[in-house]
Design an enzyme around this catalytic site. Sequence first.
Site, mmCIF file in Angstrom:
data_model
loop_
_atom_site.group_PDB
_atom_site.id
_atom_site.type_symbol
_atom_site.label_atom_id
_atom_site.label_comp_id
_atom_site.label_asym_id
_atom_site.label_seq_id
_atom_site.Cartn_x
_atom_site.Cartn_y
_atom_site.Cartn_z
ATOM 1 N N ASP A 1 0.875 -1.165 0.000
ATOM 2 C CA ASP A 1 0.000 0.000 0.000
ATOM 3 C C ASP A 1 0.918 1.222 0.000
ATOM 4 O OD1 ASP A 1 -2.242 1.728 0.259
ATOM 5 O OD2 ASP A 1 -1.939 1.790 2.433
ATOM 6 N N GLU B 1 -1.480 -1.533 -4.609
ATOM 7 C CA GLU B 1 -2.687 -0.727 -4.805
ATOM 8 C C GLU B 1 -2.431 0.331 -5.866
ATOM 9 O OE1 GLU B 1 -5.501 2.312 -2.262
ATOM 10 O OE2 GLU B 1 -4.684 0.553 -1.232
ATOM 11 N N ASP C 1 -2.035 1.303 7.464
ATOM 12 C CA ASP C 1 -1.297 1.094 6.211
ATOM 13 C C ASP C 1 -0.905 -0.378 6.050
ATOM 14 O OD1 ASP C 1 -1.098 3.956 5.342
ATOM 15 O OD2 ASP C 1 -0.017 4.099 7.241
#
Length: 179
Positions: free
Chosen positions: A14, A75, A147
């Site tokens: 991420d 992502e 996160d």
Amino acid sequence: MKPVLATTRILGIDPGSQRTGVGIIDVDTAGGIRHVHHCALNLLAADSFPQRLRLLLDGLRELIELHAPQEVAIEKVFMARNPDSALKLGQARGAAMSAVVLRDLAIHEYAAKEIKLAVVGTGGAQKEQVQHMIGLMLNLPGKIQADAADALAVAVTHAHVRATARRIGVDVRQAWGRK
């Protein structure tokens, strides 16, 4: 005696310009998922933005060497309201992707809505819902840093997509819709 199932190690990323979430899972051929590692790489200790990118590259390199993932999922960037923030996020994502491709690993990309849909069941899920579901899915005690939870969610999404692709006999990139 139970048969030993082959496993695939998946690294989920991420990306962020202040913190980058990292999550690593093992997936067996029966679809079982096991937590291996998760953390948030804190990039704010650097003196400048280019040095943050260096911390990101070095941190991912170390994790890749230590945990030896076979597949990587990241992502996709979403459009932020602030153009400067979106640019920095894109640069951090590029640095993360560079760390991966320099180790000859392929990257699978998923949008935030796709990740939330795969993990929570709705593309509009809140961060807290993702954290909660990842904790349940991976049997992790306590609250997971946001996160790191997002990175684990990216890895879990890829695990689901690759399992579906295998079942229906298509490439992973075809299994999640028309991209």
